[in-house]
Design an enzyme around this catalytic site. Structure first.
Site, PDB file in Angstrom:
ATOM      1  N   ARG A  94       9.641   1.972  -9.041  1.00  0.00           N
ATOM      2  CA  ARG A  94       8.542   0.997  -9.152  1.00  0.00           C
ATOM      3  C   ARG A  94       8.002   0.902 -10.580  1.00  0.00           C
ATOM      4  O   ARG A  94       7.907   1.889 -11.296  1.00  0.00           O
ATOM      5  CB  ARG A  94       7.407   1.392  -8.215  1.00  0.00           C
ATOM      6  CG  ARG A  94       6.168   0.511  -8.407  1.00  0.00           C
ATOM      7  CD  ARG A  94       5.183   0.608  -7.300  1.00  0.00           C
ATOM      8  NE  ARG A  94       4.730   1.952  -7.042  1.00  0.00           N
ATOM      9  CZ  ARG A  94       3.970   2.285  -6.012  1.00  0.00           C
ATOM     10  NH1 ARG A  94       3.617   1.361  -5.147  1.00  0.00           N
ATOM     11  NH2 ARG A  94       3.594   3.525  -5.832  1.00  0.00           N
ATOM     12  N   ARG A 141       1.767  12.894  -1.572  1.00  0.00           N
ATOM     13  CA  ARG A 141       1.111  11.707  -0.998  1.00  0.00           C
ATOM     14  C   ARG A 141       1.667  11.419   0.405  1.00  0.00           C
ATOM     15  O   ARG A 141       0.924  11.065   1.314  1.00  0.00           O
ATOM     16  CB  ARG A 141       1.342  10.504  -1.922  1.00  0.00           C
ATOM     17  CG  ARG A 141       0.561  10.632  -3.228  1.00  0.00           C
ATOM     18  CD  ARG A 141       1.117   9.718  -4.310  1.00  0.00           C
ATOM     19  NE  ARG A 141       1.049   8.323  -3.967  1.00  0.00           N
ATOM     20  CZ  ARG A 141       1.905   7.402  -4.410  1.00  0.00           C
ATOM     21  NH1 ARG A 141       2.896   7.741  -5.209  1.00  0.00           N
ATOM     22  NH2 ARG A 141       1.766   6.153  -4.053  1.00  0.00           N
ATOM     23  N   ARG A 176       3.628   4.390 -12.477  1.00  0.00           N
ATOM     24  CA  ARG A 176       2.379   5.067 -12.092  1.00  0.00           C
ATOM     25  C   ARG A 176       2.545   6.576 -12.215  1.00  0.00           C
ATOM     26  O   ARG A 176       3.589   7.113 -11.824  1.00  0.00           O
ATOM     27  CB  ARG A 176       2.018   4.685 -10.644  1.00  0.00           C
ATOM     28  CG  ARG A 176       1.325   3.349 -10.556  1.00  0.00           C
ATOM     29  CD  ARG A 176       1.098   2.838  -9.165  1.00  0.00           C
ATOM     30  NE  ARG A 176       0.721   3.793  -8.158  1.00  0.00           N
ATOM     31  CZ  ARG A 176       0.455   3.474  -6.896  1.00  0.00           C
ATOM     32  NH1 ARG A 176       0.509   2.204  -6.513  1.00  0.00           N
ATOM     33  NH2 ARG A 176       0.136   4.383  -6.022  1.00  0.00           N
ATOM     34  N   LYS A 233       3.090  -2.334   1.045  1.00  0.00           N
ATOM     35  CA  LYS A 233       1.762  -2.904   1.339  1.00  0.00           C
ATOM     36  C   LYS A 233       1.296  -3.809   0.182  1.00  0.00           C
ATOM     37  O   LYS A 233       0.825  -4.911   0.405  1.00  0.00           O
ATOM     38  CB  LYS A 233       0.728  -1.778   1.555  1.00  0.00           C
ATOM     39  CG  LYS A 233       1.114  -0.800   2.660  1.00  0.00           C
ATOM     40  CD  LYS A 233       0.070   0.283   2.852  1.00  0.00           C
ATOM     41  CE  LYS A 233      -0.091   1.223   1.679  1.00  0.00           C
ATOM     42  NZ  LYS A 233       1.086   2.080   1.394  1.00  0.00           N
ATOM     43  N   ARG A 272      -7.893   5.092   5.265  1.00  0.00           N
ATOM     44  CA  ARG A 272      -6.866   6.137   5.251  1.00  0.00           C
ATOM     45  C   ARG A 272      -7.291   7.389   5.975  1.00  0.00           C
ATOM     46  O   ARG A 272      -6.514   8.346   6.063  1.00  0.00           O
ATOM     47  CB  ARG A 272      -6.609   6.569   3.826  1.00  0.00           C
ATOM     48  CG  ARG A 272      -5.625   5.733   3.141  1.00  0.00           C
ATOM     49  CD  ARG A 272      -5.421   6.297   1.774  1.00  0.00           C
ATOM     50  NE  ARG A 272      -5.128   5.202   0.941  1.00  0.00           N
ATOM     51  CZ  ARG A 272      -4.062   5.121   0.165  1.00  0.00           C
ATOM     52  NH1 ARG A 272      -3.238   6.110   0.075  1.00  0.00           N
ATOM     53  NH2 ARG A 272      -3.854   4.058  -0.533  1.00  0.00           N
TER      54      ARG A 272
HETATM   55  P1  AP5 Z   1       4.671  -1.343  -2.970  1.00  0.00           P
HETATM   56  O1  AP5 Z   1       4.406  -2.701  -2.404  1.00  0.00           O
HETATM   57  O2  AP5 Z   1       4.086  -1.038  -4.313  1.00  0.00           O
HETATM   58  O3  AP5 Z   1       4.336  -0.193  -1.903  1.00  0.00           O
HETATM   59  P2  AP5 Z   1       2.957   0.296  -1.280  1.00  0.00           P
HETATM   60  O4  AP5 Z   1       3.131   0.413   0.192  1.00  0.00           O
HETATM   61  O5  AP5 Z   1       1.834  -0.565  -1.758  1.00  0.00           O
HETATM   62  O6  AP5 Z   1       2.922   1.756  -1.871  1.00  0.00           O
HETATM   63  P3  AP5 Z   1       1.809   2.511  -2.722  1.00  0.00           P
HETATM   64  O7  AP5 Z   1       2.495   3.701  -3.329  1.00  0.00           O
HETATM   65  O8  AP5 Z   1       1.113   1.598  -3.685  1.00  0.00           O
HETATM   66  O9  AP5 Z   1       0.847   2.967  -1.648  1.00  0.00           O
HETATM   67  P4  AP5 Z   1      -0.255   4.016  -1.822  1.00  0.00           P
HETATM   68  O10 AP5 Z   1      -0.922   3.827  -0.556  1.00  0.00           O
HETATM   69  O11 AP5 Z   1       0.124   5.383  -2.142  1.00  0.00           O
HETATM   70  O12 AP5 Z   1      -0.963   3.615  -3.196  1.00  0.00           O
HETATM   71  P5  AP5 Z   1      -2.421   3.092  -3.510  1.00  0.00           P
HETATM   72  O13 AP5 Z   1      -2.351   2.361  -4.777  1.00  0.00           O
HETATM   73  O14 AP5 Z   1      -3.009   2.421  -2.318  1.00  0.00           O
HETATM   74  O15 AP5 Z   1       6.273  -1.182  -3.036  1.00  0.00           O
HETATM   75  C1  AP5 Z   1       6.848  -0.033  -3.610  1.00  0.00           C
HETATM   76  C2  AP5 Z   1       8.085  -0.440  -4.432  1.00  0.00           C
HETATM   77  O16 AP5 Z   1       9.063  -0.955  -3.550  1.00  0.00           O
HETATM   78  C3  AP5 Z   1       7.821  -1.540  -5.454  1.00  0.00           C
HETATM   79  O17 AP5 Z   1       8.560  -1.278  -6.611  1.00  0.00           O
HETATM   80  C4  AP5 Z   1       8.327  -2.832  -4.782  1.00  0.00           C
HETATM   81  O18 AP5 Z   1       8.819  -3.763  -5.722  1.00  0.00           O
HETATM   82  C5  AP5 Z   1       9.429  -2.294  -3.896  1.00  0.00           C
HETATM   83  N1  AP5 Z   1       9.531  -3.011  -2.633  1.00  0.00           N
HETATM   84  C6  AP5 Z   1       8.523  -3.353  -1.802  1.00  0.00           C
HETATM   85  N2  AP5 Z   1       8.998  -3.978  -0.707  1.00  0.00           N
HETATM   86  C7  AP5 Z   1      10.353  -3.999  -0.855  1.00  0.00           C
HETATM   87  C8  AP5 Z   1      11.424  -4.507  -0.059  1.00  0.00           C
HETATM   88  N3  AP5 Z   1      11.216  -5.107   1.127  1.00  0.00           N
HETATM   89  N4  AP5 Z   1      12.698  -4.359  -0.522  1.00  0.00           N
HETATM   90  C9  AP5 Z   1      12.946  -3.744  -1.712  1.00  0.00           C
HETATM   91  N5  AP5 Z   1      11.955  -3.250  -2.518  1.00  0.00           N
HETATM   92  C10 AP5 Z   1      10.679  -3.388  -2.085  1.00  0.00           C
HETATM   93  O19 AP5 Z   1      -3.238   4.479  -3.685  1.00  0.00           O
HETATM   94  C11 AP5 Z   1      -3.067   5.283  -4.822  1.00  0.00           C
HETATM   95  C12 AP5 Z   1      -4.036   6.457  -4.770  1.00  0.00           C
HETATM   96  O20 AP5 Z   1      -5.395   5.962  -4.765  1.00  0.00           O
HETATM   97  C13 AP5 Z   1      -3.957   7.357  -3.523  1.00  0.00           C
HETATM   98  O21 AP5 Z   1      -2.973   8.345  -3.653  1.00  0.00           O
HETATM   99  C14 AP5 Z   1      -5.377   7.956  -3.511  1.00  0.00           C
HETATM  100  O22 AP5 Z   1      -5.525   8.987  -4.460  1.00  0.00           O
HETATM  101  C15 AP5 Z   1      -6.240   6.791  -3.972  1.00  0.00           C
HETATM  102  N6  AP5 Z   1      -6.743   5.979  -2.845  1.00  0.00           N
HETATM  103  C16 AP5 Z   1      -6.478   4.665  -2.601  1.00  0.00           C
HETATM  104  N7  AP5 Z   1      -7.087   4.270  -1.482  1.00  0.00           N
HETATM  105  C17 AP5 Z   1      -7.741   5.344  -0.996  1.00  0.00           C
HETATM  106  C18 AP5 Z   1      -8.523   5.567   0.158  1.00  0.00           C
HETATM  107  N8  AP5 Z   1      -8.750   4.587   1.048  1.00  0.00           N
HETATM  108  N9  AP5 Z   1      -9.047   6.798   0.349  1.00  0.00           N
HETATM  109  C19 AP5 Z   1      -8.837   7.796  -0.531  1.00  0.00           C
HETATM  110  N10 AP5 Z   1      -8.088   7.663  -1.649  1.00  0.00           N
HETATM  111  C20 AP5 Z   1      -7.550   6.430  -1.873  1.00  0.00           C
END
Ligand code: AP5
Length: 226
Positions: free
Chosen positions: A128, A172, A161, A15, A90
């Site tokens: 990552r 998660r 992270r 994402k 979410r």
């Molecule tokens: P990446 O693009 O970083 O993946 P992502 O889908 O963004 O995964 P996240 O782990 O960031 O999602 P998340 O939802 O847990 O985290 P968030 O920060 O929102 O890609 C991952 C890796 O793969 C990278 O190294 C990339 O280079 C590689 N990659 C990507 N695409 C690729 C491809 N096609 N081929 C090869 N490699 C590839 O949330 C973190 C925390 O914040 C949550 O756990 C929660 O505590 C809190 N939080 C955030 N939003 C909310 C909410 N709305 N409500 C409550 N808590 C929240």
């Protein structure tokens, strides 16, 4: 009327990676709640310490906190022409809040779900690295920086992270299944859901998503012209 593009998918689906590519191509701002919360958690206040603890545990931050975060962000001027939402909504209460905000502003919600098999998610997350300064995302194997552990864009050191440890990743992913996956039915029932294959290179995935965004942008322009 503008489009709010919601990128959905489990942790590691890409994402954040796709948001950055979409922002570059379509000139839309990224609203990434994870980035906003990580930024908030770096302050030295009891509230920041609380957010930091929740993030490190892999739990979700409360809907009340998210409601304030999202309202404060979406009312900024750069979101007038639409935006990309990464990590929000979410939970069902968050989806209902977004519905309300979109209605108030006369905007449409378009949801794009990125499908990736679980084994690949684990591989992506465990390699990552991120830049805390500009939020650029790297991967030791799939997208290495030019200089080891240093951001290409600003020369800052890269970080793993705290929630990318294997135990927290499992937690998660479990929460995603329980709280977030049901939203796919919610959006699917109102015909606002696209599903894309998230395997292949980031560029392969981007071409699939960009096609959808280009089509929806044309619909948005058509509606505005009527
Ligand atoms: P990446 O693009 O970083 O993946 P992502 O889908 O963004 O995964 P996240 O782990 O960031 O999602 P998340 O939802 O847990 O985290 P968030 O920060 O929102 O890609 C991952 C890796 O793969 C990278 O190294 C990339 O280079 C590689 N990659 C990507 N695409 C690729 C491809 N096609 N081929 C090869 N490699 C590839 O949330 C973190 C925390 O914040 C949550 O756990 C929660 O505590 C809190 N939080 C955030 N939003 C909310 C909410 N709305 N409500 C409550 N808590 C929240």
């Amino acid at each position: 009327m503008s489009n709010i593009y919601v990128l959905m998918g489990p942790q590691g689906a890409g994402k954040g990676t796709q948001s950055q590519l979409l922002a570059d191509r379509f000139g839309l701002p990224i609203v990434a709640t994870g980035d906003i919360l990580r930024e908030m958690s770096r302050k030295d206040t009891p509230f920041a310490h609380h957010v930091k603890e929740v993030l490190a545990s892999g739990e979700l931050v409360s809907d009340d906190i998210l409601a304030k975060v999202i309202r404060d962000r979406l009312c900024l001027n750069d979101c007038v022409g639409g935006c990309i939402l990464d990590g929000f909504p979410r939970t069902l209460p968050q989806a209902l809040l977004l519905e309300k905000i979109a209605q108030e502003d006369g905007n449409r919600i378009v949801v794009i779900k990125i499908d990736v098999p679980r084994e690949l998610l684990l591989r992506r997350l465990s390699g990552r690295r991120i830049c805390k300064k500009c939020n650029s995302i790297y991967h030791v194997e799939f997208k290495p920086p030019k200089v080891d552990e240093v951001c290409d864009l600003d020369g800052e050191p890269l970080f793993t992270r705290p929630d990318d440890s294997i135990e927290v990743i499992q937690q998660r992913l479990q929460l995603y299944q329980e709280k977030t996956k049901p939203l796919l039915d919610y959006y699917g029932e109102s015909n606002r859901l696209y599903r894309v294959d998230g395997t292949g290179t980031p560029e392969n995935v981007f071409s699939r998503i960009a096609e959808i965004v280009a089509k929806e942008t044309n619909t948005e322009r058509g509606n505005a012209a009527q």
